[in-house]
Design a protein around this motif. Structure first.
Motif, PDB file in Angstrom:
ATOM      1  N   LEU A 193       0.814  -1.218   0.000  1.00  0.00           N
ATOM      2  CA  LEU A 193       0.000   0.000   0.000  1.00  0.00           C
ATOM      3  C   LEU A 193       0.849   1.271   0.000  1.00  0.00           C
ATOM      4  O   LEU A 193       0.472   2.269  -0.634  1.00  0.00           O
ATOM      5  N   ILE A 194       1.978   1.261   0.700  1.00  0.00           N
ATOM      6  CA  ILE A 194       2.791   2.475   0.797  1.00  0.00           C
ATOM      7  C   ILE A 194       3.288   2.941  -0.578  1.00  0.00           C
ATOM      8  O   ILE A 194       3.077   4.106  -0.944  1.00  0.00           O
ATOM      9  N   PRO A 195       3.947   2.087  -1.386  1.00  0.00           N
ATOM     10  CA  PRO A 195       4.376   2.576  -2.706  1.00  0.00           C
ATOM     11  C   PRO A 195       3.214   2.958  -3.610  1.00  0.00           C
ATOM     12  O   PRO A 195       3.333   3.897  -4.402  1.00  0.00           O
ATOM     13  N   LEU A 196       2.083   2.243  -3.499  1.00  0.00           N
ATOM     14  CA  LEU A 196       0.910   2.613  -4.294  1.00  0.00           C
ATOM     15  C   LEU A 196       0.398   3.995  -3.897  1.00  0.00           C
ATOM     16  O   LEU A 196       0.050   4.818  -4.752  1.00  0.00           O
ATOM     17  N   GLY A 197       0.362   4.254  -2.594  1.00  0.00           N
ATOM     18  CA  GLY A 197      -0.104   5.549  -2.116  1.00  0.00           C
ATOM     19  C   GLY A 197       0.821   6.678  -2.506  1.00  0.00           C
ATOM     20  O   GLY A 197       0.365   7.754  -2.911  1.00  0.00           O
ATOM     21  N   ILE A 198       2.124   6.449  -2.397  1.00  0.00           N
ATOM     22  CA  ILE A 198       3.097   7.487  -2.754  1.00  0.00           C
ATOM     23  C   ILE A 198       3.030   7.787  -4.251  1.00  0.00           C
ATOM     24  O   ILE A 198       3.107   8.944  -4.670  1.00  0.00           O
ATOM     25  N   GLU A 199       2.860   6.748  -5.069  1.00  0.00           N
ATOM     26  CA  GLU A 199       2.733   6.965  -6.511  1.00  0.00           C
ATOM     27  C   GLU A 199       1.450   7.724  -6.828  1.00  0.00           C
ATOM     28  O   GLU A 199       1.433   8.575  -7.725  1.00  0.00           O
ATOM     29  N   ARG A 200       0.377   7.462  -6.082  1.00  0.00           N
ATOM     30  CA  ARG A 200      -0.914   8.123  -6.326  1.00  0.00           C
ATOM     31  C   ARG A 200      -0.802   9.638  -6.136  1.00  0.00           C
ATOM     32  O   ARG A 200      -1.480  10.404  -6.823  1.00  0.00           O
ATOM     33  N   ILE A 201       0.032  10.086  -5.197  1.00  0.00           N
ATOM     34  CA  ILE A 201       0.163  11.526  -4.967  1.00  0.00           C
ATOM     35  C   ILE A 201       1.262  12.150  -5.834  1.00  0.00           C
ATOM     36  O   ILE A 201       1.649  13.300  -5.644  1.00  0.00           O
ATOM     37  N   GLY A 202       1.777  11.353  -6.784  1.00  0.00           N
ATOM     38  CA  GLY A 202       2.709  11.893  -7.763  1.00  0.00           C
ATOM     39  C   GLY A 202       4.158  11.935  -7.339  1.00  0.00           C
ATOM     40  O   GLY A 202       4.965  12.641  -7.944  1.00  0.00           O
ATOM     41  N   GLN A 203       4.527  11.149  -6.314  1.00  0.00           N
ATOM     42  CA  GLN A 203       5.909  11.119  -5.861  1.00  0.00           C
ATOM     43  C   GLN A 203       6.556   9.784  -6.233  1.00  0.00           C
ATOM     44  O   GLN A 203       5.869   8.838  -6.594  1.00  0.00           O
ATOM     45  N   ASP A 204       7.890   9.736  -6.129  1.00  0.00           N
ATOM     46  CA  ASP A 204       8.630   8.522  -6.447  1.00  0.00           C
ATOM     47  C   ASP A 204       8.520   7.545  -5.282  1.00  0.00           C
ATOM     48  O   ASP A 204       8.964   7.852  -4.180  1.00  0.00           O
ATOM     49  N   PRO A 205       7.937   6.360  -5.492  1.00  0.00           N
ATOM     50  CA  PRO A 205       7.786   5.391  -4.389  1.00  0.00           C
ATOM     51  C   PRO A 205       9.104   4.951  -3.777  1.00  0.00           C
ATOM     52  O   PRO A 205       9.144   4.540  -2.621  1.00  0.00           O
ATOM     53  N   ALA A 206      10.185   5.009  -4.540  1.00  0.00           N
ATOM     54  CA  ALA A 206      11.467   4.552  -4.013  1.00  0.00           C
ATOM     55  C   ALA A 206      12.064   5.517  -2.997  1.00  0.00           C
ATOM     56  O   ALA A 206      12.950   5.151  -2.236  1.00  0.00           O
ATOM     57  N   VAL A 207      11.574   6.765  -2.980  1.00  0.00           N
ATOM     58  CA  VAL A 207      12.197   7.778  -2.148  1.00  0.00           C
ATOM     59  C   VAL A 207      11.869   7.598  -0.673  1.00  0.00           C
ATOM     60  O   VAL A 207      12.737   7.541   0.180  1.00  0.00           O
ATOM     61  N   ALA A 208      10.570   7.515  -0.350  1.00  0.00           N
ATOM     62  CA  ALA A 208      10.161   7.567   1.059  1.00  0.00           C
ATOM     63  C   ALA A 208       9.526   6.286   1.566  1.00  0.00           C
ATOM     64  O   ALA A 208       9.149   6.211   2.735  1.00  0.00           O
ATOM     65  N   SER A 209       9.390   5.280   0.724  1.00  0.00           N
ATOM     66  CA  SER A 209       8.678   4.070   1.131  1.00  0.00           C
ATOM     67  C   SER A 209       9.324   3.386   2.322  1.00  0.00           C
ATOM     68  O   SER A 209       8.640   2.955   3.258  1.00  0.00           O
ATOM     69  N   THR A 210      10.653   3.280   2.305  1.00  0.00           N
ATOM     70  CA  THR A 210      11.344   2.518   3.342  1.00  0.00           C
ATOM     71  C   THR A 210      11.129   3.094   4.730  1.00  0.00           C
ATOM     72  O   THR A 210      10.847   2.362   5.685  1.00  0.00           O
ATOM     73  N   VAL A 211      11.235   4.419   4.861  1.00  0.00           N
ATOM     74  CA  VAL A 211      11.116   5.021   6.182  1.00  0.00           C
ATOM     75  C   VAL A 211       9.701   4.870   6.730  1.00  0.00           C
ATOM     76  O   VAL A 211       9.505   4.631   7.925  1.00  0.00           O
ATOM     77  N   PHE A 212       8.688   4.991   5.862  1.00  0.00           N
ATOM     78  CA  PHE A 212       7.308   4.801   6.304  1.00  0.00           C
ATOM     79  C   PHE A 212       7.072   3.348   6.718  1.00  0.00           C
ATOM     80  O   PHE A 212       6.415   3.071   7.725  1.00  0.00           O
ATOM     81  N   LEU A 213       7.599   2.435   5.922  1.00  0.00           N
ATOM     82  CA  LEU A 213       7.414   1.012   6.221  1.00  0.00           C
ATOM     83  C   LEU A 213       8.038   0.652   7.563  1.00  0.00           C
ATOM     84  O   LEU A 213       7.412  -0.020   8.391  1.00  0.00           O
ATOM     85  N   THR A 214       9.279   1.099   7.777  1.00  0.00           N
ATOM     86  CA  THR A 214       9.966   0.784   9.034  1.00  0.00           C
ATOM     87  C   THR A 214       9.204   1.336  10.229  1.00  0.00           C
ATOM     88  O   THR A 214       9.064   0.670  11.262  1.00  0.00           O
TER      89      THR A 214
END
Length: 473
Positions: A432-453
């Motif tokens: 869900l995190i990368p899908l959500g980040i992509e939905r708001i027009g950002q790069d999923p690779a940038v912030a996904s890890t910190v949110f997941l952790t």
């Protein structure tokens, strides 16, 4: 038996050594050459000696050599080579090293390099220059070349218009094979050094087909080009993002693709070597961002590297504090049961690792257009189920370990339940995190890890400590 094992190890070692020898023969740079060049520059040996050392090197190997030297050694080697430097080296250099060298070159030298490079490599060099210096270099190149560079630079960064080269072989759609061959053999016609297709254009200069050189050479002279060309080729708009370009090339196995402006007129061509570079860059970029590094700082100085990494570490500090606040809520519980403090990191670690597995697969799938809104729900459910199954299996293992370790079956049950819950959440969040980040027009690779952790730590601590405070105390 021991003799057979020893023989097998000996054969494997011999094969590995043979393979390494073959690699060394193909790769033109070795440590001895690097050390010799570094020593020659440091000792300020004559320029002829340095030229003799680097003369056998391919431009790509010379780029590797420059990357291994210090700043002063690079500048010294550059100045010693002078006009004998193969300017193609600038198309192979790491961006940090290239910027380092460009800073010491004059506008005249940069203009000579731009004029010598293929147009796509020249644009790649120009786009990284400061605006004022870029304009100075453009004014120093011939007017015809300047017009192309300015048109390419007018397209967005990381777009097809920036990647394309303007050296294209075009022929009208009413020509025959014979006319095409005679045209290409005409010594007065200036053709690109390397090309794989001829672009067939209409009178309005719109691409209508691609003609492979292999088909051209196998066909009789009287055959019409329109009969053997690939009709309706994939036309790439100049403003298409380079990631989408890479996907098109990979999806359809393209070698070249015409680039067109809004009106459909041909403005350039994309070649597979440039697209391979894009694929490497995008994959490298994703890997770096997943690790919390905004760009490749391997060749950057200490202060630049520190600055690039500080902001991301600051974000991680904030999320760690959030997780610590959750632990603080159960301070009394931890004081009464020391075993919880021992087992607590295991729950968070397993959730974080499981989530990272899901996240890595999801981000990669997004990059190649395999994870979309159409199949998102199916993938989410799959990851949740996988997380649940793994959670159940590890719950059994960890529950028994905790029971045997501390002699408390209830403690084993608590960590087992927390393990299941956290791995299910990890699978859900990792998708869900990368899908959500992509939905708001950002790069999923940038912030996904910190949110997941943060999510797996908070959920793991809250479920484990919360359940322990109810069941054990």
């Amino acid at each position: 038996m021991a003799d057979l094992d020893e023989k097998k190890r000996s054969d494997d070692a011999a094969e590995e050594a043979e393979s390494q020898d073959a690699f060394d023969e193909l790769y033109g740079l070795d440590d001895e050459t690097v050390e010799a060049c570094a020593s020659a520059v440091d000792q300020e040996q004559p320029a002829d000696a340095l030229r003799a050392l680097v003369e056998p090197l391919h431009a790509a190997d010379l780029a590797d050599l420059l990357e291994r030297l210090t700043h002063d050694q690079r500048v010294g080697l550059l100045r010693a080579l002078g006009e004998d430097l193969d300017y193609e080296v600038f198309s192979y250099l790491d961006y940090s090293v290239r910027d380092d060298l460009v800073d010491v070159l004059t506008v005249k030298q940069l203009a000579a390099i731009v004029a010598d490079l293929e147009s796509d490599d020249a644009v790649d060099l120009l786009e990284d220059l400061p605006e004022e210096r870029q304009q100075e270099v453009l004014r120093a190149v011939p007017a015809a070349e300047r017009a192309f560079y300015e048109r390419s630079l007018s397209y967005p960064e990381e777009s097809a218009g920036r990647l394309m080269r303007h050296e294209v072989v075009t022929i009208p759609n009413f020509w025959t094979v014979g006319q095409t061959i005679d045209y290409m053999r005409d010594e007065e016609i200036e053709l690109p050094d390397d090309f794989y297709n001829v672009v067939v254009v209409s009178p309005a200069y719109r691409p209508v087909g691609l003609l492979q050189l292999s088909k051209l050479l196998r066909s009789r002279r009287v055959v019409a080009v329109s009969d053997i060309m690939e009709a309706e080729p994939k036309l790439v708009p100049g403003d298409m993002d380079q990631e989408d370009v890479a996907f098109i090339f990979r999806q359809y196995g393209l070698v070249e693709a015409p680039v067109v402006e809004e009106s459909g007129r041909l403005i350039g061509v994309l070649t597979f070597d440039d697209v391979v570079d894009v694929m490497d860059e995008e994959h490298e970029d994703d890997i770096l961002k997943l690790g919390g590094v905004s760009e490749d700082d391997f060749y950057a100085d200490i202060f630049r590297t520190t600055r690039l990494r500080f902001s991301w570490l600051l974000v991680n500090l904030g999320t760690a504090i959030v997780a610590s606040l959750v632990i603080a809520l159960f301070e009394d519980t931890l004081e009464k049961a020391v075993a919880l403090a021992v087992l607590m990191p295991i729950v968070a670690s397993m959730g974080g690792n499981a989530g990272t597995q899901t996240l890595t697969v999801a981000v990669r799938a997004q990059a190649v257009n395999e994870l979309t809104a159409a199949n998102a729900m199916r993938i989410i459910w799959k990851e949740v189920i996988v997380g649940g199954i793994n959670g159940f299996l590890f719950a059994i293992i960890m529950g028994l370990v905790a029971w045997g370790w501390f002699g408390d079956p209830m403690l084993g049950g608590v960590i087992a339940f927390a393990m299941i819950a956290n791995l299910i959440v990890a699978g859900l969040a990792g998708t869900l995190i990368p899908l959500g980040i992509e939905r708001i027009g950002q790069d999923p690779a940038v912030a996904s890890t910190v949110f997941l952790t943060t999510i797996t730590d908070v959920v793991g601590f809250f479920v484990f400590l919360g359940l322990a405070s109810v069941v054990l105390l």
